[in-house]
Design an enzyme around this catalytic site. Structure first.
Site, PDB file in Angstrom:
ATOM      1  N   LYS A  32       0.844  -1.185   0.000  1.00  0.00           N
ATOM      2  CA  LYS A  32       0.000   0.000   0.000  1.00  0.00           C
ATOM      3  C   LYS A  32       0.883   1.240   0.000  1.00  0.00           C
ATOM      4  CE  LYS A  32      -4.558   0.817   1.988  1.00  0.00           C
ATOM      5  NZ  LYS A  32      -5.410   0.727   3.169  1.00  0.00           N
TER       6      LYS A  32
ATOM      7  N   GLU B 214     -19.824  -5.907   9.839  1.00  0.00           N
ATOM      8  CA  GLU B 214     -20.808  -5.123  10.571  1.00  0.00           C
ATOM      9  C   GLU B 214     -21.858  -5.995  11.252  1.00  0.00           C
ATOM     10  OE1 GLU B 214     -19.232  -2.668   7.123  1.00  0.00           O
ATOM     11  OE2 GLU B 214     -20.048  -4.690   7.361  1.00  0.00           O
TER      12      GLU B 214
ATOM     13  N   ARG C 215     -25.820  -2.411   6.733  1.00  0.00           N
ATOM     14  CA  ARG C 215     -25.431  -3.788   6.442  1.00  0.00           C
ATOM     15  C   ARG C 215     -25.748  -4.732   7.604  1.00  0.00           C
ATOM     16  NH1 ARG C 215     -19.706  -4.157   3.677  1.00  0.00           N
ATOM     17  NH2 ARG C 215     -20.862  -5.427   2.196  1.00  0.00           N
TER      18      ARG C 215
END
Length: 630
Positions: A283, A369, A397
């Site tokens: 990253k 979630e 969600r």
């Protein structure tokens, strides 16, 4: 403006078709130019940076090998798709990124035929790509479906549900697992790359399929051969889990080695069935500040290209997120039963200090979630007091878990809902426009919206002390600048405030809309109520205002349909009160990206918009009613 001379190869690429005509030896130079272009572009606009820097080579290799858009690339989340946008005809539109009427920050189907699936939430790519693969099979098409998913997104149950289904369907699906949470380890080198090419090659594949046919007639022999193959592959690759799910696992390979990427993807393109390619990337690759601190360079504002320092506006006060973070630490010191939970949003939800000071009471459950909410319900069953810090759009969600596992059992779980209402540049995938509607219909819920910073702290304390489920929803950014009191003052549940007394027109404001409502009321000499509670709503205050005024105006930064204004309408209907009501809120559509101020103005929720809408309704009232308002 970018100088095309600085990017001689990139500025010749207006579509992946032109990219596929490039000789392989020019691809590394293209990667260098694309990475430099991306860094310069995002430094001027802000946006998501570190993830895209890590997928430069992977994006080039995918478009070079596959016949996009005939072959469909399905990106997960979409943070990493800026290189994809640049290579698919949108390079010159990058200055408009995440701005009103500009490029979206995520893949968007109506923006480009190369964006095969719109995303913003995590862990949807495999399910969507599987649907496309099955559609191609049903319609006897030869196009490929490729899902690109990050290792973080693999923490969500939906990804594993899709993997399980895909392996059972024997679909022609390629999943690319972009693993960027670790440095490239020893096994990602020449030997591993060689093995990946070998395992993805036609010779190995044909031997594998032939063995199935020959040994399949002797089940014990086939089982022995299968286990032997797993043992051999397991010694050099970590793919046993994916193999058990029915995937042909290849990797890990260096996601920044274009030569290996292209060769391996070319091999995989000719294979059939479920395949999983594991690539390891870094990253922030190619920009040292982002490599050193990929978390802070995940989503950035404008920054200085040379120093890497962000452009910052002088802080006029704490954000609502910071207020929550401070309250969480203060309450944790006061009450040892407090537990903090987040679904992979520690920084965004303001929980960094809490995680450091109370590590044994802090739980980051990953991008899960649903699990976060039911986990909190389990804690609440045994006398602990969980606080779930979650974005409004992400709580959607876990709606079933909120209803079935928390509210149905009336468990004391506090939901600290950040990014409520319009969010801004991230666009409709991240907007919190629906939470008042989907929360107020749930039995046992207490739903609060603070009008300022101090009220936010008071409501958090109120919800924490409540014996059932409670939600405090607050917007992104700063409030109007109220003085924040220390301590843990609570508010009487279901009680609003009359903040200004005026004539004829009453503005009933919910949450952050109180500030523009007060300003508008000064110009109209209207009454203003700070309603504070969406559920239970202050019915007495509503009826009082209806009795004293000839027009009620509800104002909320939530969709009008089913929102706080609807609660006011219900109260009036239940009591047979006939009074004109104007419901102001967000429109019945998905607003595109723009600044928070621009989107509120578009919705008519700024001061001028409120006055304009009220005056327009007044002109429409019957003459007798207008006479009483004069």
């Amino acid at each position: 403006m970018m100088n095309p001379a600085d990017f001689p190869i990139l500025f010749r690429i207006d579509s992946p078709e032109q990219l596929r005509q490039l000789p392989a030896e020019q691809l590394p130079s293209l990667a260098d130019e694309l990475r430099r272009f991306l860094i310069q572009s995002v430094s001027n606009t802000g946006g998501h940076l570190a993830a895209g820097l890590g997928t430069v080579e992977l994006t080039i290799a995918l478009h070079h090998v596959f016949n996009t858009p005939h072959d469909r690339l399905v990106w997960d989340v979409g943070h990493q798709t800026y290189p994809h946008k640049i290579l698919t005809g949108r390079r010159d539109l990058m200055p408009s990124l995440r701005q009103k009427d500009g490029l979206a920050g995520f893949p968007k189907r109506d923006e480009s035929p190369y964006d095969s699936f719109g995303v913003g939430h995590s862990s949807t790519s495999i399910s969507a790509a599987l649907g496309m693969a099955i559609a191609a099979r049903q319609q006897q098409r030869d196009d490929q479906a490729i899902a690109i998913i990050g290792d973080g997104a693999m923490t969500a149950g939906m990804a594993f549900e899709a993997l399980n289904h895909a392996g059972d369907m024997d679909a022609n699906l390629l999943v690319v697992l972009n693993d960027n949470d670790m440095s490239i380890s020893q096994n990602v080198g020449a030997l591993s790359n060689h093995l990946a090419r070998l395992l993805s090659g036609r010779l190995y594949s044909s031997m594998r399929e032939s063995s199935k046919k020959v040994l399949g007639v002797v089940p014990p022999m086939w089982e022995f051969a299968r286990r032997t193959e797993e043992h051999v592959k397991g010694m050099v690759t970590p793919g046993t889990l994916f193999e058990e799910l029915g995937f042909n696992y290849i990797g890990p390979i260096d996601g920044h080695d274009l030569n290996t990427l292209v060769k391996t993807l070319n091999n995989l393109r000719h294979l059939k069935g479920p395949r999983l390619l594991h690539v390891v990337t870094k990253k922030g690759k190619g920009y040292k500040p982002a490599e050193d601190d990929p978390c802070n360079y995940h989503g950035v504002g404008k920054f200085n290209l040379e120093s890497g320092k962000f452009e910052t506006k002088p802080a006029t006060g704490p954000t609502y997120t910071q207020i929550f973070g401070q309250w969480l630490c203060d309450m944790a010191e006061h009450d040892a039963s407090l537990i903090g939970i987040t679904p992979a949003m520690r920084e965004g939800s303001g929980m960094v200090e809490f995680s450091e000071r109370f590590p044994d009471r802090y739980f980051d459950v990953g991008i899960a979630e649903q699990h976060a909410v039911t986990f909190a319900a389990g804690l609440a069953c045994d006398k602990l007091k969980p606080v779930v810090a979650i974005y409004s759009t992400f709580l959607q969600r876990a709606y079933d878990q909120l209803i079935h596992d928390v509210a149905l059992q009336n468990l004391p779980v506090l939901f600290a809902i950040d990014r409520a209402g319009v969010v801004g540049p991230d666009g409709p995938t991240h907007a919190g426009n629906l939470d008042l509607s989907y929360l107020r219909c749930v039995p046992n819920m207490v739903v609060m919206a603070p009008a300022d910073e101090n009220e936010c702290r008071q409501m958090l304390s109120t919800g924490f002390q409540h014996k059932g489920p409670a939600a405090v929803r607050y917007p992104r950014g700063q409030g109007p600048g109220a003085k924040i009191e220390s301590g843990f003052t609570t508010i009487p549940i279901g009680k609003g405030q009359l903040r200004r007394e005026g004539k004829q027109v009453a503005l009933l404001a919910f949450g952050s809309t109180l500030t523009p409502a007060l300003a508008a009321a000064e110009r109209m000499d209207a009454s203003v109520a700070n309603m504070r509670f969406i559920k239970p709503i202050d019915a007495g205050l509503v009826l009082h205002l209806a009795e004293q005024h000839t027009l009620l105006v509800t104002i909320e930064d939530n969709v009008v349909m089913g929102g706080a204004g609807s609660a006011v309408n219900e109260i009036l209907a239940q009591h047979g009160v006939l009074v004109p009501v104007l419901n102001l809120g967000l429109p019945d559509n998905f607003q595109a990206q723009g600044s928070r101020e621009e989107l509120l103005t578009d919705a008519g929720l700024d001061v001028d918009g409120i006055i304009r809408r009220v005056e327009a309704l007044l002109r429409q009232l019957p003459l007798a009613k207008r006479a009483t308002l004069a």
